[in-house]
Design an enzyme around this catalytic site. Structure first.
Site, PDB file in Angstrom:
ATOM      1  N   ASP A   1      -2.478  -4.138  -2.251  1.00 43.84           N
ATOM      2  CA  ASP A   1      -1.079  -4.106  -1.840  1.00 43.84           C
ATOM      3  C   ASP A   1      -0.945  -3.022  -0.780  1.00 43.84           C
ATOM      4  OD1 ASP A   1       1.616  -4.615  -1.667  1.00 43.84           O
ATOM      5  OD2 ASP A   1       1.968  -4.543  -3.818  1.00 43.84           O
ATOM      6  N   TRP A   2       0.145  -3.032  -0.052  1.00 45.39           N
ATOM      7  CA  TRP A   2       0.278  -2.166   1.115  1.00 45.39           C
ATOM      8  C   TRP A   2       0.299  -0.690   0.698  1.00 45.39           C
ATOM      9  CZ3 TRP A   2      -0.655  -6.719   2.033  1.00 45.39           C
ATOM     10  CH2 TRP A   2      -0.590  -7.310   3.294  1.00 45.39           C
TER      11      TRP A   2
END
Length: 712
Positions: free
Chosen positions: A258-259
């Site tokens: 995920d970012w």
């Protein structure tokens, strides 16, 4: 008010981070005309052998916020990604489908497959090769701000629907990345929380949907989550990414972070991650080169990461086609029909006293509430799609679909209609109260309240006090507090978030153009405290603090980690409510119709010479006067077990459409796993012989038929 200002600020920040919504992606490298005869693994190995070390390192992290870095000299294009389950987000206009939780309310595998296909086609039309979804995290607590992006509280339902969606999207040549792996069941301080989960609960509640997405749906991608699981960040968790995902489940795709969810360099490389997004923060040339020089990682491990990535891209056909497919449909009439069908099937009729709905011979309708004039289409955050221009609100749709009726919107302030406007409410034949949340009050990055926002309880109480024909429309990603007013409302619809067809779908149900067939993919308790899981959660999850959103993300030295202990174990949703003897306000699987259904003549048959799969057959009959759809639900109860087992668990379901007076014989299978539990001592699923009860019904509480069977 201060929290709402912070929420609006955060939504602006997230929209900026997602980039220009009108962005057009480059077409990418045009592939050679001749195909390759090599197997995907052989071709990937050849490409990797031609890379320099710096080129290898560069390909371990993203670029341009939403892209895998290309390598033109070797014919590798930049591969772009798109959010998320409800449509192609952040790349200009696209069809807006219902949120994942609303798709789950359809209980319709075939429809989820169609939605996945349509979104896959629109990805191809836009030039995106990777779809950042679907989300399958379980709704552990009703206030999680991202529940609307997931598929409800039950692992079997979530897994089946995710698999259907994935096969649809990947059938169009787009890679899905199932998220968020794993136990990201809270948006409250998601970057600095440690989900403490026992092994059995992990495998029975929080992992099955991911397993089915990988094994049945054959998803080519997995996205790791922000949180820690049992003391180790998900992006470097060897138990999750190596032992469970690859060794036990046989996953052979790639794992993307995920970012900004990495917190180190060495452990993600050694323990199963393949790609850091959105850019080279921890897996940069400098950090990787130092780790190689210090012999903390090896080039062979880097090659393995690249093998996962390139083999997946080759299998999906991404390296052998232009990124943009000019023949792919985008915002087509067919896609709009699918979006409308999904929205129609998602609406759940919770209550309908005196058969108020559908409205007939109505001349005056008053519409009130925050979602009446501007109807919410989705929750906030990275998946939020800007509503298309000219989209009908509930007020618009009610007016346009019935031009003979006088439809008036009446504004409320601070939860109340001005007393000067009350005569208009009193004269109305029906009052539509459009309430609930929207993309500001319910969003990724923070949790929401249990109570309706903006004093909407007061509005419902005021309206029901002056008009007996009040229809409450709820919007939101799950259960909300209905206890203060549920006894006064005549009819209640849960619309969740229905995408671009939100206003039209609600109006079609109200007028009877659509017979509601949605069923809750979550339980609605009478009190927040009835969910045992919230007793082991934060006291005020809805309290907004920007430091929990921004400070310390991707930085192990900023702020400390807090444990979130899943002490309720298996007692999540209806499992917990039934085990604790707490009657829900509306049970899991509940959904009324404008017709009635009966279930009859259940029979259970074992295959010849074996025990599994069992075939459970029964007859469904529409005993009412209009056509409709029933969702038949099969639950299993273990009569005696040496370990705790929930009173019943969903193990199969089928949506059945029937004309008035018609009946249909249906069959559903129950595999061995429907009767098994996870034995933590043996670290595997086991079947304990004994007597089991097969229960068939129209919700977890509305059981119509049951039979016992001995499993030897």
């Amino acid at each position: 008010m201060f929290d709402k200002l912070k929420q609006r600020f955060l939504q602006r920040r997230m929209r900026q981070y997602a980039g220009d919504p009108h962005r057009v992606l480059p077409a990418g490298i045009v592939p050679p005309e001749s195909g390759f005869s090599e197997a995907p693994g052989e071709r990937a190995a050849r490409i990797i052998s031609d890379m320099t070390l710096d080129e290898k390192i560069d390909c371990l992290s993203g670029t341009d916020t939403f892209a895998v870095k290309g390598l033109p000299r070797l014919g590798l294009p930049s591969i772009y990604m798109a959010d998320a389950t409800s449509g192609v987000c952040g790349l200009g206009e696209a069809t807006g489908f219902p949120a994942a939780v609303a798709l789950a309310a359809t209980w319709d595998r075939g429809l989820l497959h169609q939605v996945g296909e349509a979104i896959g086609e629109e990805c191809r039309a836009k030039g995106a090769g990777i779809l950042l979804g679907p989300g399958v995290n379980i709704a552990r607590v009703p206030t999680c701000g991202r529940n609307f992006e997931y598929l409800g509280e039950d692992p079997y339902l979530a897994g089946e629907l995710a698999a259907a969606y994935i096969t649809g999207a990947q059938g169009r040549g787009v890679i899905t990345t199932v998220k968020h792996f794993a136990c990201n069941n809270s948006e409250y301080d998601r970057h600095k929380s440690n989900s403490v989960v026992d092994e059995r609960t992990l495998h029975e509640i929080y992992l099955p949907a991911f397993r089915k997405a990988v094994q049945k749906g054959e998803s080519l991608g997995i996205m790791s989550s922000y949180n820690q699981l049992n003391g180790t960040y998900a992006s470097e968790n060897s138990y999750l990414l190596q032992e469970v995902l690859r060794e036990q489940w046989g996953f052979d795709g790639f794992v993307v972070s995920d970012w900004n969810s990495l917190y180190s360099t060495i452990d993600p490389v050694k323990h199963g991650l393949d790609l850091e997004m959105p850019g080279p923060r921890w897996l940069s040339r400098k950090n990787i080169s130092k780790a190689l020089d210090d012999q903390e990682i090896t080039e062979k491990e880097i090659d393995q990461m690249l093998t996962h990535l390139l083999t997946t891209f080759i299998r999906a056909g991404i390296l052998d086609r232009p990124m943009v497919d000019p023949a792919a449909e985008l915002k087509s009439k067919r896609h709009r029909i699918i979006a409308a069908k999904a929205a129609d099937e998602a609406v759940v009729l919770l209550k309908n006293n005196r058969d108020l709905l559908p409205l007939k011979d109505i001349h005056r309708i008053a519409v009130v509430g925050n979602n009446g004039l501007v109807t919410a289409t989705g929750g906030g955050g990275s998946s939020y799609m800007l509503p298309e221009e000219g989209m009908n609100s509930i007020y618009d749709a009610l007016r346009l679909m019935n031009p003979e009726a006088e439809v008036e919107y009446i504004e409320a302030r601070r939860g109340l209609v001005d007393r000067r406007d009350l005569p208009s409410v009193m004269k109305a034949d029906a009052v539509v109260i459009a309430t609930g949340f929207n993309h500001v009050t319910e969003s990724e990055a923070y949790d929401r309240s249990w109570k309706l926002p903006d004093r909407q309880d007061r509005l419902i109480e005021q309206m029901t006090a002056v008009n007996r024909n009040c229809i409450v429309i709820l919007h939101g990603g799950g259960a909300v507090d209905c206890a203060p007013w549920i006894g006064q409302a005549t009819a209640v619809l849960h619309a969740m978030y229905l995408g671009q067809e939100a206003g039209n779908a609600v109006a079609r149900v109200i007028y009877g153009w659509t017979n509601p067939s949605g069923h809750l993919p979550f339980s609605m308790a009478e009190k927040y405290e009835d969910y045992e899981s919230v007793m082991h959660y934060v006291e005020t999850p809805e309290k907004m603090e920007l430091r929990r959103v921004f400070i310390g993300q991707g930085n192990p030295n900023r702020r400390s980690i807090s444990d979130m202990i899943y002490a309720e174990g298996l007692k999540v949703g209806y499992r917990g409510l039934e085990a604790d003897g707490r009657k829900p306000l509306f049970p899991f699987g509940h959904g009324l119709s404008y017709t009635k259904f009966s279930l009859m003549k259940m029979a259970i048959q074992k295959p010849e010479g074996s025990q599994f799969p069992l075939e459970v057959s029964l007859t469904v009959k529409n005993t009412g006067k209009v056509a409709g759809a029933a969702v038949v639900q099969l639950y299993v109860h273990d009569a005696a077990s040496r370990v705790f087992r929930p009173p019943k668990e969903l193990k199969n379901f089928l949506r059945v459409e029937l004309k008035a007076g018609r009946q249909q014989r249906i069959s559903l299978e129950l595999a061995e796993e429907a009767f098994s539990f996870y034995d933590a001592a043996q670290h595997q699923w086991v079947l304990e012989p004994g007597t089991f009860t097969i229960l068939a019904g129209l919700s977890s509480s509305d059981i119509r038929l049951q039979n016992d069977i001995d499993i030897g």
